[in-house]
Design an enzyme around this catalytic site. Structure first.
Site, PDB file in Angstrom:
ATOM      1  N   HIS A  61      54.685  11.094  38.853  1.00 45.87           N
ATOM      2  CA  HIS A  61      55.740  11.619  39.722  1.00 45.87           C
ATOM      3  C   HIS A  61      56.045  13.052  39.278  1.00 45.87           C
ATOM      4  O   HIS A  61      55.415  13.574  38.346  1.00 45.87           O
ATOM      5  CB  HIS A  61      56.989  10.736  39.667  1.00 45.87           C
ATOM      6  CG  HIS A  61      57.650  10.660  38.326  1.00 45.87           C
ATOM      7  ND1 HIS A  61      57.012  10.162  37.212  1.00 45.87           N
ATOM      8  CD2 HIS A  61      58.900  11.005  37.908  1.00 45.87           C
ATOM      9  CE1 HIS A  61      57.826  10.201  36.171  1.00 45.87           C
ATOM     10  NE2 HIS A  61      58.977  10.715  36.569  1.00 45.87           N
ATOM     11  N   HIS A  63      58.885  14.665  38.057  1.00 46.92           N
ATOM     12  CA  HIS A  63      59.931  15.081  37.135  1.00 46.92           C
ATOM     13  C   HIS A  63      59.303  15.974  36.073  1.00 46.92           C
ATOM     14  O   HIS A  63      58.131  15.802  35.698  1.00 46.92           O
ATOM     15  CB  HIS A  63      60.608  13.870  36.501  1.00 46.92           C
ATOM     16  CG  HIS A  63      61.634  13.239  37.398  1.00 46.92           C
ATOM     17  ND1 HIS A  63      62.062  11.934  37.251  1.00 46.92           N
ATOM     18  CD2 HIS A  63      62.325  13.742  38.462  1.00 46.92           C
ATOM     19  CE1 HIS A  63      62.972  11.658  38.182  1.00 46.92           C
ATOM     20  NE2 HIS A  63      63.141  12.742  38.925  1.00 46.92           N
ATOM     21  N   ASP A  65      59.338  16.360  32.895  1.00 48.40           N
ATOM     22  CA  ASP A  65      58.716  15.873  31.660  1.00 48.40           C
ATOM     23  C   ASP A  65      57.334  15.276  31.896  1.00 48.40           C
ATOM     24  O   ASP A  65      56.643  14.927  30.930  1.00 48.40           O
ATOM     25  CB  ASP A  65      59.623  14.864  30.940  1.00 48.40           C
ATOM     26  CG  ASP A  65      60.017  13.675  31.792  1.00 48.40           C
ATOM     27  OD1 ASP A  65      60.037  13.801  33.028  1.00 48.40           O
ATOM     28  OD2 ASP A  65      60.324  12.605  31.212  1.00 48.40           O
ATOM     29  N   HIS A  66      56.909  15.210  33.159  1.00 53.13           N
ATOM     30  CA  HIS A  66      55.585  14.674  33.465  1.00 53.13           C
ATOM     31  C   HIS A  66      54.632  15.717  34.067  1.00 53.13           C
ATOM     32  O   HIS A  66      53.448  15.423  34.217  1.00 53.13           O
ATOM     33  CB  HIS A  66      55.709  13.492  34.433  1.00 53.13           C
ATOM     34  CG  HIS A  66      56.394  12.317  33.821  1.00 53.13           C
ATOM     35  ND1 HIS A  66      55.733  11.212  33.350  1.00 53.13           N
ATOM     36  CD2 HIS A  66      57.716  12.087  33.583  1.00 53.13           C
ATOM     37  CE1 HIS A  66      56.610  10.349  32.850  1.00 53.13           C
ATOM     38  NE2 HIS A  66      57.814  10.861  32.992  1.00 53.13           N
ATOM     39  N   HIS A 139      61.031   3.913  40.894  1.00 52.55           N
ATOM     40  CA  HIS A 139      61.835   4.920  40.201  1.00 52.55           C
ATOM     41  C   HIS A 139      62.796   5.528  41.227  1.00 52.55           C
ATOM     42  O   HIS A 139      62.843   5.095  42.383  1.00 52.55           O
ATOM     43  CB  HIS A 139      60.914   5.966  39.583  1.00 52.55           C
ATOM     44  CG  HIS A 139      61.565   6.848  38.564  1.00 52.55           C
ATOM     45  ND1 HIS A 139      62.546   6.410  37.697  1.00 52.55           N
ATOM     46  CD2 HIS A 139      61.363   8.165  38.260  1.00 52.55           C
ATOM     47  CE1 HIS A 139      62.914   7.403  36.916  1.00 52.55           C
ATOM     48  NE2 HIS A 139      62.227   8.480  37.237  1.00 52.55           N
ATOM     49  N   ASP A 208      58.422   5.172  33.988  1.00 56.52           N
ATOM     50  CA  ASP A 208      59.512   5.577  34.872  1.00 56.52           C
ATOM     51  C   ASP A 208      59.647   4.618  36.058  1.00 56.52           C
ATOM     52  O   ASP A 208      59.468   4.984  37.216  1.00 56.52           O
ATOM     53  CB  ASP A 208      59.311   7.005  35.363  1.00 56.52           C
ATOM     54  CG  ASP A 208      59.523   8.030  34.262  1.00 56.52           C
ATOM     55  OD1 ASP A 208      58.835   7.920  33.232  1.00 56.52           O
ATOM     56  OD2 ASP A 208      60.371   8.917  34.418  1.00 56.52           O
ATOM     57  N   HIS A 267      57.056   6.296  26.386  1.00 60.79           N
ATOM     58  CA  HIS A 267      58.136   6.949  27.116  1.00 60.79           C
ATOM     59  C   HIS A 267      59.508   6.568  26.554  1.00 60.79           C
ATOM     60  O   HIS A 267      60.395   6.103  27.258  1.00 60.79           O
ATOM     61  CB  HIS A 267      58.067   6.618  28.611  1.00 60.79           C
ATOM     62  CG  HIS A 267      58.846   7.565  29.482  1.00 60.79           C
ATOM     63  ND1 HIS A 267      60.172   7.357  29.798  1.00 60.79           N
ATOM     64  CD2 HIS A 267      58.502   8.715  30.092  1.00 60.79           C
ATOM     65  CE1 HIS A 267      60.603   8.337  30.567  1.00 60.79           C
ATOM     66  NE2 HIS A 267      59.593   9.187  30.760  1.00 60.79           N
TER      67      HIS A 267
END
Length: 308
Positions: A61, A63, A65-66, A139, A208, A267
């Site tokens: 996805h 976000h 941090d990814h 998520h 997530d 994670h």
């Protein structure tokens, strides 16, 4: 053989002792990276692997941090004079998101090809025996898990080949899966000389998300299940529900329901300093569970069988 390395295990932000969650899988000259948060390049260097051979980058996805490590990763590939195309896979909006990030990496010597996932489940064939399967999870934005599956054909049978009067000059090509029109026009197929398909390899990665049935279905029988465990503290279950994440114990129950061989947790919340503290209770649910750590690696091997 399937090489699997959990490059980083952190969620939300990189820490001095924990990089952001990212996974690298290598098979038969093909390298697949799943997620590319800030610091992923450093995690690769610490492992001793290079970013240049990466063939596919998948995003669960969008976000930060990814995905925030992508521009730097692309620049490093470009500086290494890479010319081979790169396949990028992710949820709807993929090209728009990557194009926006490429404002700071506009000049690249290689082409980027996009596969935007629009269905709840999709399969992408990477090699004749290597598939990438994406499945929608739960998520607070569109998010996907991934399964990497290697199929394995049956053993070559000399007895079958001879019984079918197939000349030896065709054996190697049939063993590799080729359909051949032989001299005289006879069509030869691999099924004429091969036994039943043997067990392949299967890795499922999901993060997530809340625990849902789609995860169980897609991880069913996996050799390795890598799953989010945002919180180890039992009292944070309600927080996990609120922010659409998972606890260690929910991940363990998914592993048990899916009948996987091994579970790695990943994670982690930045506040979770020592995941191992909570693992006894996790192993009470699923015994072959492990707290993932940066650089954790395994070589998955095919099962040996004397049968056809």
């Amino acid at each position: 053989m399937l090489d699997v390395c959990l490059l980083g295990t952190g969620g939300m932000m990189p820490l001095p002792y924990r990089w952001l969650t990212s996974l690298m899988v290598r098979y038969n000259g093909k390298s697949i990276l799943i997620d590319c948060g800030e610091g992923t390049q450093i995690a690769l260097k610490e492992k001793g692997w290079s970013p240049n051979p990466i063939d596919v980058i998948c995003f669960t996805h969008y976000h930060a941090d990814h995905i925030s490590g992508l521009p730097g990763m692309l620049l490093t590939m470009g500086n290494a004079e890479r010319t081979e195309p790169l396949l990028v896979v992710g949820p709807k909006g993929l090209k728009r998101v990557v194009t926006a990030l490429r404002i700071i990496a506009p000049e690249l010597p290689f082409e980027i090809n996009y596969h935007e996932i629009t269905e709840k489940e999709e399969t992408i064939k990477l090699l004749d025996d290597l598939n990438l399967e994406a499945f929608r999870v739960a998520h607070n934005i569109a998010c996907y898990g991934y399964s990497i599956k290697v199929s394995r054909i049956g053993r070559f049978s000399v007895e079958r080949a001879e019984a079918a009067s197939i000349e030896k000059k065709y054996w190697n090509r049939l063993q590799k899966g080729e359909i051949i029109t032989a001299d005289g026009g006879k069509v030869l197929t691999p099924e004429m000389v091969l036994g039943s398909s043997r067990k392949g390899l299967h890795v499922t990665y999901t993060t997530d998300t809340r625990p849902i049935e789609a995860i169980v279905n897609n991880a069913k029988g996996a050799d390795l299940f890598i799953c989010e465990g945002m919180y180890g503290e039992p009292e944070k279950k309600e927080k996990a529900k609120e922010y659409k994440h998972m606890t260690f114990y929910e991940a363990a129950r998914l592993a048990r329901a899916a009948g996987v061989k091994e579970l790695w947790l990943t994670h982690y919340s930045p506040s979770l300093l020592k995941p191992e503290v909570f693992m006894k209770a996790v192993r009470d649910i699923f015994p072959n569970a492990h707290a993932g750590k940066d650089g954790k690696t395994v070589e998955l091997l095919f099962e040996e069988s004397d049968g056809l």
